[in-house]
Design an enzyme around this catalytic site. Sequence first.
Site, short mmCIF file in Angstrom:
data_model
loop_
_atom_site.label_atom_id
_atom_site.label_comp_id
_atom_site.label_asym_id
_atom_site.label_seq_id
_atom_site.Cartn_x
_atom_site.Cartn_y
_atom_site.Cartn_z
CB THR A 1 -0.93 0.05 1.23
OG1 THR A 1 -1.83 1.17 1.10
CG2 THR A 1 -0.16 0.22 2.51
NE ARG B 1 -4.57 -1.18 9.03
CZ ARG B 1 -5.56 -0.31 8.86
NH1 ARG B 1 -5.69 0.72 9.67
NH2 ARG B 1 -6.42 -0.44 7.88
CG ASN C 1 -3.21 4.59 4.10
OD1 ASN C 1 -2.68 5.26 4.96
ND2 ASN C 1 -4.52 4.43 4.02
CG ASP D 1 -10.42 6.05 11.94
OD1 ASP D 1 -11.00 4.95 11.80
OD2 ASP D 1 -9.18 6.16 11.99
CG ASP E 1 -9.30 -5.84 1.86
OD1 ASP E 1 -9.07 -4.75 1.30
OD2 ASP E 1 -10.39 -6.42 1.75
CE LYS F 1 -7.49 3.86 13.96
NZ LYS F 1 -7.29 4.53 12.68
CG PHE G 1 -6.94 6.35 7.53
CD1 PHE G 1 -7.35 5.29 6.74
CD2 PHE G 1 -6.00 6.10 8.52
CE1 PHE G 1 -6.83 4.01 6.92
CE2 PHE G 1 -5.47 4.83 8.72
CZ PHE G 1 -5.89 3.78 7.91
N GLY G 2 -10.39 7.21 6.83
CA GLY G 2 -11.55 6.37 6.52
C GLY G 2 -12.77 6.82 7.31
CE LYS H 1 -5.16 0.46 4.94
NZ LYS H 1 -5.57 -0.44 3.87
#
Length: 195
Positions: free
Chosen positions: A7, A180, A9, A156, A70, A174, A153-154, A12
């Site tokens: 990725t 994750r 990202n 959240d 994923d 987190k 992100f996403g 991540k």
Amino acid sequence: MDFILATNNMKKLAEMQRILSPLGINVKTAEMLGINLPEVEETGSTFEENAQLKAVSACKTANMPAIADDSGLCVDYLNGAPGIYSARFSGEHGNDEKNNDLLLEKLSGVPEEKRTAHYVCAICCVFPSGNEIIVRGECRGSIGFERDGTEGFGYDPLFIVNGKSFGRYSADEKDKISHRGNALRKLKKELEKYI
């Protein structure tokens, strides 16, 4: 030991690096390694299958251990949607704003007690030897009525755990409870057998 992360990202990457660095693992993106990874079509029907597709491809291309994840959000009221389609829920891949707008729209008028949800993260690690590790982490919560906070992100800013959105959790807070974080701790345990 260097591992390639399938990725680009950076958030991540930072999460994985924080949890795996104590094992002496340096997680790097393809860009950091000067490698071009082919685009992998996520044709799997589960988070695990999609993570595996990406990790196998990255491992073959880079000829080094590869990690791919994923992840997504499963909302009970929406029968588990957006699920594996979380990143492209609104039809535009990776557009967090549009994805959050659509989620709020679909939950419009839904009372708090029916807004339960969980985040899922499947991580696959593949070695050039062919050895594979697949782990899964989850985190239960609920969906708020409006965005709250700017961290993460996403989804959240909408995902609430212990009365607070992930958008208000620090990275360390987190990591301790997230999907994750939970998956990475399982991965770390498995990796200790190889390193």
